[in-house]
Design a protein around this motif. Structure first.
Motif, PDB file in Angstrom:
ATOM      1  N   MET A  96     -12.165  -5.245   7.011  1.00 47.62           N
ATOM      2  CA  MET A  96     -10.967  -5.711   7.673  1.00 47.62           C
ATOM      3  C   MET A  96      -9.930  -4.600   7.770  1.00 47.62           C
ATOM      4  N   GLY A  97      -9.844  -3.784   6.747  1.00 47.26           N
ATOM      5  CA  GLY A  97      -8.856  -2.714   6.777  1.00 47.26           C
ATOM      6  C   GLY A  97      -9.481  -1.404   6.365  1.00 47.26           C
ATOM      7  N   THR A  98      -8.636  -0.409   6.190  1.00 50.18           N
ATOM      8  CA  THR A  98      -9.120   0.916   5.829  1.00 50.18           C
ATOM      9  C   THR A  98      -8.998   1.172   4.333  1.00 50.18           C
ATOM     10  N   GLY A  99      -8.522   0.158   3.577  1.00 49.93           N
ATOM     11  CA  GLY A  99      -8.304   0.373   2.164  1.00 49.93           C
ATOM     12  C   GLY A  99      -6.878   0.777   1.874  1.00 49.93           C
ATOM     13  N   ASN A 100      -6.137   1.134   2.878  1.00 50.32           N
ATOM     14  CA  ASN A 100      -4.740   1.531   2.725  1.00 50.32           C
ATOM     15  C   ASN A 100      -3.873   0.279   2.693  1.00 50.32           C
ATOM     16  N   THR A 101      -3.211   0.027   1.567  1.00 52.91           N
ATOM     17  CA  THR A 101      -2.394  -1.180   1.449  1.00 52.91           C
ATOM     18  C   THR A 101      -0.940  -0.946   1.841  1.00 52.91           C
ATOM     19  N   ASN A 102      -0.563   0.286   2.172  1.00 50.66           N
ATOM     20  CA  ASN A 102       0.821   0.564   2.565  1.00 50.66           C
ATOM     21  C   ASN A 102       1.234  -0.226   3.804  1.00 50.66           C
ATOM     22  N   TRP A 103       0.280  -0.506   4.661  1.00 49.82           N
ATOM     23  CA  TRP A 103       0.599  -1.227   5.883  1.00 49.82           C
ATOM     24  C   TRP A 103       1.115  -2.635   5.607  1.00 49.82           C
ATOM     25  N   LYS A 104       0.750  -3.217   4.470  1.00 53.07           N
ATOM     26  CA  LYS A 104       1.147  -4.594   4.172  1.00 53.07           C
ATOM     27  C   LYS A 104       2.661  -4.725   4.026  1.00 53.07           C
ATOM     28  N   LYS A 105       3.311  -3.734   3.444  1.00 52.18           N
ATOM     29  CA  LYS A 105       4.775  -3.750   3.343  1.00 52.18           C
ATOM     30  C   LYS A 105       5.402  -3.648   4.736  1.00 52.18           C
ATOM     31  N   ASP A 106       4.843  -2.757   5.539  1.00 46.47           N
ATOM     32  CA  ASP A 106       5.329  -2.619   6.914  1.00 46.47           C
ATOM     33  C   ASP A 106       5.090  -3.903   7.707  1.00 46.47           C
ATOM     34  N   PHE A 107       3.968  -4.540   7.453  1.00 47.85           N
ATOM     35  CA  PHE A 107       3.652  -5.788   8.139  1.00 47.85           C
ATOM     36  C   PHE A 107       4.686  -6.870   7.796  1.00 47.85           C
ATOM     37  N   ALA A 149      12.872  -7.051  18.374  1.00 49.29           N
ATOM     38  CA  ALA A 149      11.608  -7.222  19.105  1.00 49.29           C
ATOM     39  C   ALA A 149      10.929  -5.867  19.301  1.00 49.29           C
ATOM     40  N   GLN A 150      11.699  -4.887  19.725  1.00 50.78           N
ATOM     41  CA  GLN A 150      11.139  -3.554  19.965  1.00 50.78           C
ATOM     42  C   GLN A 150      10.634  -2.932  18.662  1.00 50.78           C
ATOM     43  N   LYS A 151      11.414  -3.067  17.582  1.00 53.72           N
ATOM     44  CA  LYS A 151      11.006  -2.499  16.287  1.00 53.72           C
ATOM     45  C   LYS A 151       9.753  -3.192  15.754  1.00 53.72           C
ATOM     46  N   ALA A 152       9.698  -4.518  15.886  1.00 55.33           N
ATOM     47  CA  ALA A 152       8.513  -5.253  15.425  1.00 55.33           C
ATOM     48  C   ALA A 152       7.291  -4.799  16.205  1.00 55.33           C
ATOM     49  N   TYR A 153       7.434  -4.697  17.510  1.00 57.77           N
ATOM     50  CA  TYR A 153       6.327  -4.277  18.371  1.00 57.77           C
ATOM     51  C   TYR A 153       5.820  -2.890  17.964  1.00 57.77           C
ATOM     52  N   GLU A 154       6.733  -1.929  17.818  1.00 60.83           N
ATOM     53  CA  GLU A 154       6.337  -0.556  17.466  1.00 60.83           C
ATOM     54  C   GLU A 154       5.679  -0.504  16.088  1.00 60.83           C
ATOM     55  N   THR A 155       6.242  -1.232  15.130  1.00 60.34           N
ATOM     56  CA  THR A 155       5.668  -1.252  13.782  1.00 60.34           C
ATOM     57  C   THR A 155       4.265  -1.837  13.802  1.00 60.34           C
ATOM     58  N   LEU A 156       4.106  -2.956  14.502  1.00 62.92           N
ATOM     59  CA  LEU A 156       2.788  -3.607  14.572  1.00 62.92           C
ATOM     60  C   LEU A 156       1.779  -2.758  15.340  1.00 62.92           C
ATOM     61  N   LYS A 157       2.250  -2.065  16.350  1.00 60.96           N
ATOM     62  CA  LYS A 157       1.372  -1.163  17.102  1.00 60.96           C
ATOM     63  C   LYS A 157       0.832  -0.067  16.168  1.00 60.96           C
ATOM     64  N   ASN A 158       1.686   0.469  15.313  1.00 60.13           N
ATOM     65  CA  ASN A 158       1.260   1.492  14.349  1.00 60.13           C
ATOM     66  C   ASN A 158       0.297   0.913  13.312  1.00 60.13           C
ATOM     67  N   ILE A 159       0.562  -0.310  12.863  1.00 65.59           N
ATOM     68  CA  ILE A 159      -0.319  -0.938  11.874  1.00 65.59           C
ATOM     69  C   ILE A 159      -1.710  -1.151  12.461  1.00 65.59           C
ATOM     70  N   LYS A 160      -1.768  -1.492  13.754  1.00 63.15           N
ATOM     71  CA  LYS A 160      -3.071  -1.704  14.407  1.00 63.15           C
ATOM     72  C   LYS A 160      -3.949  -0.451  14.338  1.00 63.15           C
ATOM     73  N   PHE A 161      -3.326   0.721  14.257  1.00 60.91           N
ATOM     74  CA  PHE A 161      -4.095   1.962  14.130  1.00 60.91           C
ATOM     75  C   PHE A 161      -4.638   2.127  12.706  1.00 60.91           C
ATOM     76  N   ASN A 206      -9.016  -4.977  13.642  1.00 64.15           N
ATOM     77  CA  ASN A 206      -9.312  -6.400  13.822  1.00 64.15           C
ATOM     78  C   ASN A 206      -8.814  -7.290  12.688  1.00 64.15           C
ATOM     79  N   HIS A 207      -7.577  -7.133  12.308  1.00 69.00           N
ATOM     80  CA  HIS A 207      -6.942  -8.015  11.327  1.00 69.00           C
ATOM     81  C   HIS A 207      -6.251  -9.126  12.118  1.00 69.00           C
TER      82      HIS A 207
END
Length: 188
Positions: free
Chosen positions: A1-12, A30-42, A46-47
């Motif tokens: 599901m993920g890459t093993g990196n849990t740092n994204w969870k705080k950002d999420f 809205a813009q900040k949420a979108y940009e943050t989520l776009k980065n998390i998707k990288f 498929n989460h």
């Protein structure tokens, strides 16, 4: 599901909080949420919840955009991500709530997604009536109101009336006024 990196969870978690502000009209959130989520998707592949919130945030960008092309592209991107989230976890109430509400708000004449809203709202009603604790009574009322409006939008006046009558039978005076308004405006 993920890459093993849990740092994204705080950002999420921060992105979800921004998403809530964006729902209430905060365009910068809205813009900040979108940009943050776009980065998390990288960072994660498929989460389901990341996809869902990314999709909903994209739809919020579409809502706020003044450029018709951007509005259309963000809305399509949002629905694509929400559909992917459902493919990943179709029994997740939170994802169904997000997708149902986005599909409900998209203009039927352009996007043809009201049937998606109906599907998600039916799922959520069944979940609530099956004692799912993730849906509050107030959310249940809202879902019934929107489901009736969705039926009206697709031309099923009988199902709209049945759904609104079910809501009215719950004796919440706030919704009596809202149902009357929905009936007089054709469901909107």
């Amino acid at each position: 599901m993920g890459t093993g990196n849990t740092n994204w969870k705080k950002d999420f978690d921060k992105a979800v909080a921004l998403h809530k502000k964006a729902i209430n009209g905060d365009k910068q959130a809205a813009q900040k949420a979108y940009e943050t989520l776009k980065n998390i998707k990288f960072q994660v592949n498929n989460h389901s919840l990341v996809e869902a919130y990314f999709g909903s945030s994209s739809a919020l960008i579409a809502r706020d955009s003044t450029d018709l092309t951007d509005k259309t592209n963000y809305a399509k991107r949002g629905m694509k991500a929400l559909d992917q989230a459902i493919k990943l976890d179709g029994n997740n109430v939170e994802i169904r709530m997000l997708r149902g509400n986005v599909a409900y708000r998209l203009p039927e004449v352009y996007f043809k997604r009201t049937k998606t809203a109906i599907e998600d709202f039916q799922y959520l009603i069944k979940a609530f009536e099956g004692n799912n604790r993730d849906i509050s009574k107030e959310q249940y009322y809202e879902i019934l109101l929107k489901l009736g409006a969705s039926y009206k939008t697709v031309g099923n006046s009988q199902r709209a009336e049945e759904t609104w009558n079910k809501l009215l039978s719950l004796n919440n005076s706030k919704y009596k006024t809202l149902v009357e308004k929905a009936k007089s405006t054709g469901g909107e």
